[in-house]
Enzyme design. Sequence first.
Site, PDB file in Angstrom:
ATOM      1  N   SER A  32      19.183   3.687   5.115  1.00 45.81           N
ATOM      2  CA  SER A  32      18.842   2.323   5.057  1.00 45.81           C
ATOM      3  C   SER A  32      18.744   1.960   3.739  1.00 45.81           C
ATOM      4  CB  SER A  32      17.858   1.963   5.893  1.00 45.81           C
ATOM      5  OG  SER A  32      16.637   2.420   5.421  1.00 45.81           O
ATOM      6  N   ALA A  94      13.925   0.442  11.602  1.00 41.81           N
ATOM      7  CA  ALA A  94      14.294   1.004  10.446  1.00 41.81           C
ATOM      8  C   ALA A  94      13.681   2.432  10.084  1.00 41.81           C
ATOM      9  CB  ALA A  94      13.826  -0.078   9.382  1.00 41.81           C
ATOM     10  N   HIS A  95      13.850   2.847   8.787  1.00 39.97           N
ATOM     11  CA  HIS A  95      13.389   4.307   8.749  1.00 39.97           C
ATOM     12  C   HIS A  95      11.974   4.456   8.548  1.00 39.97           C
ATOM     13  CE1 HIS A  95      13.516   1.580   4.938  1.00 39.97           C
ATOM     14  NE2 HIS A  95      12.636   2.536   4.585  1.00 39.97           N
ATOM     15  N   ASN A  96      11.311   5.470   9.009  1.00 36.36           N
ATOM     16  CA  ASN A  96       9.863   5.856   9.118  1.00 36.36           C
ATOM     17  C   ASN A  96       9.468   5.306  10.022  1.00 36.36           C
ATOM     18  OD1 ASN A  96      10.714   7.319   6.753  1.00 36.36           O
ATOM     19  ND2 ASN A  96      10.247   5.710   5.483  1.00 36.36           N
TER      20      ASN A  96
END
Length: 179
Positions: A32, A94-96
């Site tokens: 991303s 989204a990421h994480n």
Amino acid sequence: MVVVFKKEDIPDWVKVGKNFTFKPPICFGEWSLTFNRDLETNKFYYPLVQRDHPYDIVIGDDVQIGSFVNIDRGSVRDTTIGNGVKVDSSVNIAHNAIIGDDRILILRCVLLGSSEVGSKCYIGCNSVIIEHIKVGNNCFVEAGAIVNRSMPDNTRAKTYKTRIVGDREHLNSGKKVKW
């Protein structure tokens, strides 16, 4: 980015639990828009260099995901979806991000990078949880809410109140509305 139409096409870096169902297509994003920064000043390095996203996507048991959902890989930890989570169509994770057990994500909601949502939560339509925000257990986020600070357990995030200015007959009569 890997767009999946069949369970056989799920990439190796996506770990899926038992009874996983989805409506295709679903997008497992490999990266991303996160860029490398100077840790002391928190400023970006130029030219911008994309940060690696080497971590996995972990999906728990009994998870249902609707169509046109995007889930990004983690850049500092795994992106995790807990057991019993129901995700509606057009949701972005989204990421994480970490999503607790038994929660509902409704149409077009967005969880930005490194956000965390506890167990037994409801995230309403068109709501946004800003990056690095933690939403506690048993929370309710109304439709259209923007969660820009962490929420303790058993709380509710509301949108702005609707202002009623007149009924339909009054508006159609051409008279001015008095506040």
